[in-house]
Motif scaffolding. Sequence first.
Motif, PDB file in Angstrom:
ATOM      1  N   THR A  48       0.829  -1.209   0.000  1.00 37.91           N
ATOM      2  CA  THR A  48       0.000   0.000   0.000  1.00 37.91           C
ATOM      3  C   THR A  48       0.862   1.256   0.000  1.00 37.91           C
ATOM      4  O   THR A  48       0.598   2.214  -0.731  1.00 37.91           O
ATOM      5  CB  THR A  48      -0.927   0.001   1.228  1.00 37.91           C
TER       6      THR A  48
ATOM      7  N   LYS B 110       2.322   1.743  -3.439  1.00 33.86           N
ATOM      8  CA  LYS B 110       1.308   2.199  -4.402  1.00 33.86           C
ATOM      9  C   LYS B 110       1.000   3.678  -4.221  1.00 33.86           C
ATOM     10  O   LYS B 110       0.832   4.417  -5.195  1.00 33.86           O
ATOM     11  CB  LYS B 110       0.039   1.354  -4.257  1.00 33.86           C
TER      12      LYS B 110
ATOM     13  N   ARG C 178       1.563   6.549  -7.134  1.00 30.87           N
ATOM     14  CA  ARG C 178       0.478   7.449  -7.534  1.00 30.87           C
ATOM     15  C   ARG C 178       0.915   8.906  -7.410  1.00 30.87           C
ATOM     16  O   ARG C 178       0.659   9.730  -8.299  1.00 30.87           O
ATOM     17  CB  ARG C 178      -0.770   7.211  -6.676  1.00 30.87           C
TER      18      ARG C 178
ATOM     19  N   ALA D  71      -5.134  -4.175 -10.696  1.00 30.00           N
ATOM     20  CA  ALA D  71      -4.692  -2.780 -10.642  1.00 30.00           C
ATOM     21  C   ALA D  71      -5.623  -1.878 -11.441  1.00 30.00           C
ATOM     22  O   ALA D  71      -6.038  -0.808 -10.975  1.00 30.00           O
ATOM     23  CB  ALA D  71      -3.261  -2.671 -11.167  1.00 30.00           C
TER      24      ALA D  71
ATOM     25  N   TRP E  54       1.732  -0.636 -10.480  1.00 32.45           N
ATOM     26  CA  TRP E  54       1.150  -1.478  -9.433  1.00 32.45           C
ATOM     27  C   TRP E  54       1.310  -2.958  -9.759  1.00 32.45           C
ATOM     28  O   TRP E  54       1.484  -3.787  -8.853  1.00 32.45           O
ATOM     29  CB  TRP E  54      -0.324  -1.112  -9.242  1.00 32.45           C
TER      30      TRP E  54
END
Length: 390
Positions: A3, A6, A10, A294, A368
């Motif tokens: 997490t 990711k 982003r 994803a 991802w």
Amino acid sequence: MGTDLKISTRSTVERYSDALLDLSHSIHAEPELAFEEHRSVEKITSLLVKEGFEVDCGVADLDTAFVATFGDGELVLGLCAEYDALPEVGHACGHNVIAAASVGTALALRDIADRLGVTVKVIGTPAEEVGGGKVLMLERGVFDDVSLSMMVHPAPYESCAARSLAITDLEVHYKGKPSHAAAAPHLGVNAADAVTIAQMSISLLRQHFEPGQMVSGIVTNGGTVPNVIPARASAMFDVRAENLESLQRLENRIRDCFSAGALATGCTHEVVQVSPIYAELTPDPWLADAYRRAATELGRRPLSPELEQREKIGSTDMGNVTRVLPAIHPTIAIDCGDAVNHQQEFATACASASADRALLDGALAMAWTTIATATDSQQRARLLARGGAA
């Protein structure tokens, strides 16, 4: 950890969004044909050099091929970038989006490459539309140390395990004898007639094609003036099939049709293979499933696996990559109305707000997918075991 990683990717994609969209739009505005993509390569590599990637241009003895590398992890990711365009309709296959998305993924993974234990490579592959850049680069060792490879391709629909057709491009050249078309036609040997007979033979053969086989073609030379019997004529055909084995069977029959044209008219003929043979896509199932998760998390709506099996995206030299190492070639949907790839309307859509969203989503979905793969001990071991480790 997944997490956290990711969230990091982003944030990076968002931070570089303007640069990535500018790159896509700039490539789109100056389309270049196969093996002539010098401006596009400069645009891509200059950004990557600025962001700390080591760039090697002219790899595999191809002036417009490159490899940009960051990191030294044992798991080597190869992000394929395409950037060639089509004659007349420009970037009607969205290669500007493909290139910028792969760059976006590379930037997103750069700052976490050490934590993931990966080496990130952007592999610039020229001449996908014709010329088989990836095939040549495979043969010349560019992918030898790559553990897994991916790219994302704009299309009217979303698929994660995209399927394609194997293809070979054949050009047939007929040689006859010129003569006056009115005063002495009986002294001529009509090469244009040989093309016509070959076309008719192929049309009649279509009734007996195996499922998935298809042929399309154009006349590239049919003579010069109507009052001279054409001494030379030629045509080019795309020969496609579900797989390489079916393709070979069809090619043998198409070559017989070419011979029929020569035999019936008294011409001689020569058949030239224009590009390397493109294999069908065989996407890696685990990577495709990871990409599906994803893309879905990003709000995309991929076709179901059942529908994916029925859709074909044409042909791509990425198919050859998927036969050598674990790889995927998902498609990402853009708003293009009724248009499809290789139409002018699709080219226009590839510089739209929808294409921009697809670019950023595609970059993040591939990042991802890489995170999921690199942090899964079983998958990591599988990929390293194939011998693609640095």
